[in-house]
Write an enzyme that holds these catalytic residues in place. Structure first.
Site, PDB file in Angstrom:
ATOM      1  N   ASP A  44       0.902  -1.197  -0.138  1.00  0.00           N
ATOM      2  CA  ASP A  44       0.034  -0.016  -0.115  1.00  0.00           C
ATOM      3  C   ASP A  44       0.794   1.398  -0.128  1.00  0.00           C
ATOM      4  O   ASP A  44       0.457   2.211  -0.621  1.00  0.00           O
ATOM      5  CB  ASP A  44      -0.921   0.071   1.232  1.00  0.00           C
ATOM      6  CG  ASP A  44      -2.044   0.849   0.982  1.00  0.00           C
ATOM      7  OD1 ASP A  44      -2.680   0.685  -0.141  1.00  0.00           O
ATOM      8  OD2 ASP A  44      -2.737   1.674   1.814  1.00  0.00           O
ATOM      9  N   GLU A  80       0.252  11.015   5.073  1.00  0.00           N
ATOM     10  CA  GLU A  80      -0.061   9.661   4.899  1.00  0.00           C
ATOM     11  C   GLU A  80       1.268   8.874   4.668  1.00  0.00           C
ATOM     12  O   GLU A  80       1.550   7.870   5.107  1.00  0.00           O
ATOM     13  CB  GLU A  80      -1.133   9.296   3.856  1.00  0.00           C
ATOM     14  CG  GLU A  80      -1.242   7.847   3.751  1.00  0.00           C
ATOM     15  CD  GLU A  80      -2.772   7.917   2.924  1.00  0.00           C
ATOM     16  OE1 GLU A  80      -2.941   6.850   2.154  1.00  0.00           O
ATOM     17  OE2 GLU A  80      -3.751   8.473   3.216  1.00  0.00           O
ATOM     18  N   GLU A 130     -10.366   6.519  -3.478  1.00  0.00           N
ATOM     19  CA  GLU A 130     -10.302   7.240  -2.077  1.00  0.00           C
ATOM     20  C   GLU A 130     -11.787   6.559  -1.522  1.00  0.00           C
ATOM     21  O   GLU A 130     -11.730   6.044  -0.110  1.00  0.00           O
ATOM     22  CB  GLU A 130     -10.514   8.731  -2.205  1.00  0.00           C
ATOM     23  CG  GLU A 130      -9.057   9.198  -2.544  1.00  0.00           C
ATOM     24  CD  GLU A 130      -8.140   9.257  -1.509  1.00  0.00           C
ATOM     25  OE1 GLU A 130      -7.723   8.023  -0.960  1.00  0.00           O
ATOM     26  OE2 GLU A 130      -7.396  10.271  -1.377  1.00  0.00           O
ATOM     27  N   GLU A 199      -8.918  -3.346  -6.536  1.00  0.00           N
ATOM     28  CA  GLU A 199      -9.465  -3.017  -5.105  1.00  0.00           C
ATOM     29  C   GLU A 199      -9.517  -4.486  -4.555  1.00  0.00           C
ATOM     30  O   GLU A 199      -8.707  -4.945  -3.252  1.00  0.00           O
ATOM     31  CB  GLU A 199     -10.510  -2.288  -4.454  1.00  0.00           C
ATOM     32  CG  GLU A 199     -10.193  -0.647  -4.782  1.00  0.00           C
ATOM     33  CD  GLU A 199      -9.260  -0.308  -3.704  1.00  0.00           C
ATOM     34  OE1 GLU A 199      -8.883  -0.759  -2.887  1.00  0.00           O
ATOM     35  OE2 GLU A 199      -8.648   0.797  -4.119  1.00  0.00           O
TER      36      GLU A 199
END
Length: 209
Positions: A44, A80, A130, A199
């Site tokens: 990620d 982040e 998102e 995803e």
């Protein structure tokens, strides 16, 4: 009228597969193997590095009225990335030795292919990515705080500030799609479906050795 809501409703099965996975359930109840979490964390991080470039390029196409939301997203990505680096450093993971696995690289390659697409498609992909993250973590958050060792990940993406940003980003995508051509809307729909698939495969990648 919200084109984004329509996409979500029309492809509910694909969306459900994107935001629900045994990986997330195991994070919630604390049973996830540490190695699987580390695999996801590294991949990620590598994805977010490229996602920052993807978001930056969206601004080059966006009307000025969208700048506030998009720039806010980029600023949040700096924090982040620092969060990822801190987590990985604490866990003793050397990022120089890590490379993107096939599902992550496929996602990155697809995202970069959208850099050449018209803005309505680009920003639809941005919103879908998102929203998927927020909904996935929000739906699988533990019933009480600090119940599992992975709560710090849940707290980050299930947070109210992130929820607010995702809603603002949807408004931006809807605004772009409102003036899109028929072909652009068709392409945006295909892009949304692709994001759902990518995803889903990204969560499964955590279990790869």
């Amino acid at each position: 009228m919200s084109v984004c809501n329509d996409l979500h409703a029309e492809h509910s099965t694909a969306w459900s597969q994107a935001v629900s996975h045994p990986f997330l359930e195991a994070c919630r109840d604390g049973t996830l193997d540490l190695k699987a979490f580390d695999t996801w964390l590294v991949q990620d991080y590598l994805f977010v590095l490229e996602f920052a470039r993807f978001m930056a390029l969206a601004i080059t196409k966006a009307p000025y009225r969208h700048f506030h939301t998009l720039l806010g997203g980029i600023i949040a990505l700096e924090d982040e990335l620092s969060w990822f680096q801190g987590c990985l450093g604490t866990r003793g993971i050397n990022l120089e030795e890590e490379a993107a696995k096939a599902p992550c690289q496929e996602y990155i390659d697809y995202m970069h292919s959208c850099n050449d697409q018209p803005y309505p498609i680009h920003v639809t992909v941005l919103w879908a990515i998102e929203k998927a993250y927020h909904e996935a973590w929000h739906a699988h958050q533990p019933p009480q705080p600090n119940q599992a060792p992975y709560d710090y990940a849940t707290e980050r993406w299930a947070s109210e500030p992130f929820s607010k940003y995702v809603k603002e980003l949807q408004a931006v995508a809807d605004d772009a799609l409102a003036s899109a051509t028929r072909d652009e809307r068709t392409a945006a729909r295909a892009a949304f479906i692709n994001v759902c698939r990518l995803e889903r495969d990204f969560w499964a990648m955590a279990y790869e050795t």
